[in-house]
Design an enzyme around this catalytic site. Sequence first.
Site, mmCIF file in Angstrom:
data_model
loop_
_atom_site.group_PDB
_atom_site.id
_atom_site.type_symbol
_atom_site.label_atom_id
_atom_site.label_comp_id
_atom_site.label_asym_id
_atom_site.label_seq_id
_atom_site.Cartn_x
_atom_site.Cartn_y
_atom_site.Cartn_z
ATOM 1 N N LYS A 102 37.884 40.811 25.464
ATOM 2 C CA LYS A 102 38.041 40.965 26.914
ATOM 3 C C LYS A 102 36.916 40.159 27.550
ATOM 4 C CE LYS A 102 37.851 44.014 30.868
ATOM 5 N NZ LYS A 102 37.332 45.291 31.416
ATOM 6 N N GLY A 163 34.441 50.455 39.334
ATOM 7 C CA GLY A 163 33.870 51.787 39.536
ATOM 8 C C GLY A 163 33.986 52.340 40.937
ATOM 9 N N ALA A 189 39.990 47.707 36.817
ATOM 10 C CA ALA A 189 38.883 47.989 37.731
ATOM 11 C C ALA A 189 39.335 48.556 39.071
ATOM 12 C CB ALA A 189 38.027 46.749 37.981
ATOM 13 N N GLY A 190 38.629 49.594 39.521
ATOM 14 C CA GLY A 190 38.855 50.186 40.835
ATOM 15 C C GLY A 190 39.840 51.330 40.868
ATOM 16 N N ASN A 211 38.337 53.353 33.342
ATOM 17 C CA ASN A 211 37.247 54.044 32.678
ATOM 18 C C ASN A 211 36.663 55.143 33.559
ATOM 19 O OD1 ASN A 211 34.098 52.966 31.086
ATOM 20 N ND2 ASN A 211 35.063 54.936 31.178
#
Length: 266
Positions: A102, A163, A189-190, A211
Amino acid sequence: MTSFETTLKLAGKHYSSRLILGTSGYPNLDIMEQSLLASKTEMVTVALRRVNVAEKSSGSFMEMLHKNNFQILPNTAGCHTAAEAILTAHMARELLNTSWIKLEVIGDEYSLYPDSEELLKAAAILIKEGFVVFPYCNDDPVVCRKLADMGCAAVMPLASPIGSGQGIRNPNNLELIRKTVSIPIIVDAGIGAPSDVCFALELGADAVLLNTAIAKAKNPVEMALAMREAAMAGFTAYRSGLIPEKKFATPSTPDVGKMNYIREKK
């Protein structure tokens, strides 16, 4: 029952889950393991700069991943130049015996947005060196097309800043990317809520990587389960064919069989 028509295909491999999870920020290793299992994910990302991947003793982070047969997708988190990312990718291949990477090349510490110029440079070099590249990128249709054309295994456009939990800020961009590239799209992401996961897949994304939304939830295990069910709902909805959005009302009851009557005059 899944089939090759409904599974996620990445670089020739098939996966029944459309969730890929990160492995940072969990309260402890036990909760991380329970959350990963609850999500039914089959692939997890690992940052070489944060984890000692050589430590494989009983009870270690790496032992937990191997015990549960999670495929490890190493990432180049923390890299700010193509040179740094390429070096990290080579370390990952040597330490983890995988050519999958990645690719992350961050432009600045404030926004954590990808540096598209350095990202494209690193991706081109790594592909020539035999890596299977999964680039984390801006939700830019032009950049995604360039990454696809050079031979990346997928594109990973952000939904919003890393995040942030803001969810999908530019759904139109994701729709354009879906029309622009034929390779898998992994929204990354987000993501903040299960509804974000569902929406991403309804827009045509092939998978979602998240995550923080699970790791920092009050109950990570329950949130992982919610994300799993949202992914299933979103993908099924996209395959089923969502009705087009209209700016006016359309009656659901047909005129056929409608009763007609004449009012009597008083």
